[in-house]
Design an enzyme around this catalytic site. Structure first.
Site: not given
Ligand code: BGC
Length: 787
Positions: A226
């Site tokens: 993530d």
């Molecule tokens: C989120 C993800 C997301 C990623 C990219 C993160 O903060 O938890 O779900 O895909 O950011 O935006």
């Protein structure tokens, strides 16, 4: 060229480069060998492609489909597959290779700020719906990233909290949707979660990323982090985390290089990650892409999903559908300013948003609109309420819009309560003094306490509809017969939820002491009254289930029955099969969902419904054998139209395995005490809260170091920066707090190159009163990043 051949041609530095993102969204490319970059974008209920234009970031427009909270209520994998196909078309048009979704984390508490992005409290439903979504996207030649693996069930302290969960509960509840979707639909990538599981960050958790995901489930794809979830990149590689997102500067690259040189990371470990990445790139390159739907068709699909998912919770005296010949009174600002999606990384710049009022105008339906409350403030506006109450007496058709304003729930923070704004409760209380003959349309990303709303004659739950926020009009007038079913229980009040005492804002560990008793498993097993149960939803027509037959062979349980539409509207019913084992040798919920089917039936029509349930799916996870055990003996099969509307109940006998019993079987009760939970975990409990004091490190937060001078300076600078982005934030205070609670390593990574990780290390040294080494690091970091 084949991935294995390319691997042989790569230098060590090139290999390591592939383990890191090139920027916020893309992987690195290596022109020399024709290795292309892979572009990702959020996800999950539409495309959020971020682009830079005129020095500013913005999101390209795309159809905003109903978020998972609503689409799961369709109980219709075919429809969700179609939605996946439609989203893939947008990705192809916008040059995106991988969509960052679906999100399948379990809704442990109604308070999780990100519940709107997740499907269900039930692992089977979440897994099946996710698998359908993934198939839809990937059949079009676009990849997915199932997320957030695993146990990201709260937003508070999501980047440092340890989810403390016993092994069996992990497998049966929190891993299960991933396991189902991964086995059924082979997502190209898996995104690990921010949090720790039993003390180890998911991004460096070998048990999670290798032992379970790859060795136990046979997953062959790529694991990505993530955004900013990496704590220790070296440990991450050893655990099986292939790509770190986003670009994190030179610090982690160098630490991996050093670890390879010193032998801490073996060439084999690097090659395993690189080979998987090369295969992914190959898949992206050779994908057969085709655009099935144009933008208008995609928008129609978004509306279709919403209309097939909206749940009719109550319809006393069949006040719905309304007769179009009477003028409509619309009360509630949410009809005009719809809450149609959630905030955070999934927030889409919609293609064409249409509110309920826009829809009425388009369909030339005669109406009067009154605000009823102020959408921008929690203050009670008595004048608006009085006007709404006064207007009621003149109308037969009245619809009242209630729901959660945007700032109440978002990625990044959790709700503190399950209440609506006071003004909305008061409005409905006052209306009820005059009449109960109205329909309430509810917009929210997670359940709310209904209080007096339960006394309105009709309640239509539309959750978040996506950009077709006028979807409920056709339901209100009977053009579409509602057929959605609840993918989560609606408790009467927050305290009724089994995670209530253990879903907190503690900064160190979350104790999942309710173990398997999540959602309906809890309410059903312990007979706790609810507002509306899992799997529930009304229709304008009636259905009859009949001719139940059941048989088994060595592999499966076969169930046949007929469902007949006995009412006066065409409509769809969802037949659900639950299975329980009352005399189990281990603790089990009363019953668990094992199959469901949605059938559309014309008036008077009858259809045969068949289920084939693998006996193995009745197994429990045995911590002794580290595998699933099918227990022999009696099982009870429940077939019905919700988790509590059971029409057929039938016992069967199944031959099972011989198995050792787990060392410790906890008592069957809703919430274990500390001793019982510690025995179940097989270790002492990690403290829920800790005070993070000197010496600070990269996992300390800005809040932790804010007592130091450098901490105060940094906090002030960040607050200024956040203020300048204020307009993007639903709730400034909550967002500030969440950002100040992030570990410093993550702040560095998300600073878009402004503060590198080595510079942050220098700041931390200064906070630890090592002024000279700190300054040295800051100076050095500036040089390294220039290289
Ligand atoms: C989120 C993800 C997301 C990623 C990219 C993160 O903060 O938890 O779900 O895909 O950011 O935006």
């Amino acid at each position: 060229m084949e991935a294995k051949k390319i691997l042989k041609k790569l230098t060590l530095k090139e290999k390591i480069l592939l383990l890191f993102a090139a920027d916020w969204w893309s992987t690195n490319k290596i022109d020399r060998l024709g290795i292309q970059s892979v572009r990702t974008s959020d996800g999950p209920h539409g495309l959020r492609k971020e682009v830079f234009e005129n020095g500013k970031k913005h999101n390209q427009t795309a159809v905003c489909f109903p978020p998972a909270v609503l689409s799961a209520c369709s109980f219709d994998p075919d429809l969700i597959q179609k939605m996946g196909q439609a989203i893939a078309c947008e990705a192809i048009e916008q040059g995106v290779d991988i969509i960052l979704g679906p999100g399948v984390n379990i809704k442990r508490s109604p308070l999780c700020g990100r519940n709107f992005e997740y499907f269900s409290e039930d692992p089977f439903l979440a897994g099946i719906i996710a698998a359908a979504f993934i198939k839809g996207v990937q059949n079009q030649g676009v990849g997915t990233s199932i997320k957030h693996f695993a146990a990201n069930n709260q937003e508070s302290y999501r980047a440092i909290i340890s989810a403390e969960i016993d092994e069996r509960t992990l497998h049966e509840i929190y891993f299960k949707p991933f396991e189902i979707a991964i086995k059924q639909s082979k997502p190209w990538t898996v995104m690990c979660s921010y949090n720790k599981i039993n003390g180890v960050y998911s991004s460096q958790n070998k048990y999670l990323l290798t032992d379970i995901l790859r060795d136990f489930w046979g997953y062959e794809g790529v694991v990505i982090s993530d955004w900013g979830a990496v704590d220790d990149r070296v440990q991450g590689i050893k655990a099986g985390l292939d790509i770190e997102f986003p670009y994190s500067g030179k610090y982690n690259f160098n630490s991996v290089l050093e670890a390879v040189i010193s032998g801490e990371i073996t060439p084999y470990e690097i090659d395993c990650c690189v080979l998987r990445i090369l295969k992914l790139i190959e898949k992206v390159k050779s994908a057969n892409k085709s655009i099935l739907y144009d933008a208008e068709q995609r928008r129609n699909i978004a509306k279709e999903v919403a209309q097939n998912s909206i749940v009719l919770l109550k319809n006393d005296d069949n006040i719905l559908p309304f007769d179009k010949n009477h003028k409509l009174l619309v009360i509630g600002a949410l009809a005009k300013y719809p809450r149609y999606q959630g905030s955070g990384s999934s927030k889409i710049n919609p293609y064409r948003l249409e509110s309920f009022l826009d829809g009425l105008n388009n369909q030339k339906i005669d109406y009067e609109y009154l605000d009823g409350y102020d959408i921008k403030s929690d203050e009670i506006n008595y004048d608006l309420i009085a006007k709404a109450v006064a207007a009621c007496k003149d109308y037969k058709n009245i619809v009242v819009f209630a729901g959660l304003p945007e700032e109440y729930e978002s990625e990044g923070y959790d709700r503190k309560h399950m209440r609506l704004p006071r003004s909305q409760y008061l409005l409905i209380d006052e209306l009820l003094k005059v009449t109960a003959d109205f329909a309430v349309v509810l917009s929210c990303g997670s359940p709310v306490e209904l209080d007096n709303i339960i006394n309105a004659k009709a309640i239509l739950l539309q959750y978040l509809t996506g950009e077709a926020a006028d979807a409920s009009i056709d339901i209100i007038y009977g053009k579409v017969n509602p057929s959605g079913k609840l993918a989560e229980t609606w408790p009467i009040k927050l305290e009724d939820n089994p995670s209530y005492q253990n879903f907190t804002r503690d900064n160190n560990a979350a104790h999942y002491k309710e173990t398997l008793f999540v959602g309906h498993r809890f309410y059903d097993t312990f007979g706790k009254p609810v507002a509306f149960p899992f799997g529930y939803g009304l229709s304008y027509t009636t259905f009859e289930l009949d001719n139940f037959k059941i048989k088994t062979d060595n592999e499966n349980i076969y169930i046949h029955l007929t469902v007949k539409n006995t009412g006066e509207f065409d409509g769809a019913e969802v037949v659900q099969v639950y299975v329980g084992k009352p005399d189990s040798a281990v603790v089990r919920p009363k019953k668990e969902l094992k199959a469901f089917k949605k059938a559309f039936l014309r008036i008077g029509e009858s259809k045969e419904i068949k289920f084939e349930i693998p006996k193995q799916s009745l197994s429990f996870y045995n911590t002794m054998t580290k595998n699933w055990t099918l227990e022999g003996g009696e099982y009870v099969i429940y077939v019905g139209t919700s988790s509590t509307d059971i029409v057929f109940e039938h016992s069967i006998k199944i031959d099972g395995d011989k198995f050792p019993l787990p060392d410790y079987i906890p008592p069957k009760k809703p919430i274990l005490n500390d001793d019982e939970f510690a025995r179940l975990l097989g270790r002492s409990l990690t403290p829920r809260s800790v005070q993070r004091k000197r010496p600070y490190d990269l996992n300390s937060s800005l809040k932790d170091i804010s007592k130091t001078l450098i901490g105060r300076i940094l906090k002030k600078a960040l607050a200024k920066e956040l203020k300048s982005q204020h307009h993007n934030m639903p709730a400034a205070q909550e967002t500030y707090e969440a950002v100040f609670e992030l570990p410093l390593r993550m702040l560095a990574m998300l600073s878009d190159g402004l503060v590198s990780k080595e510079m942050m290390q220098g700041i931390i040294d200064i906070a630890n009163r090592k002024y000279f080494t700190g300054l040295k690091k800051i100076m050095k970091s500036r040089k390294i990043n220039k290289k």
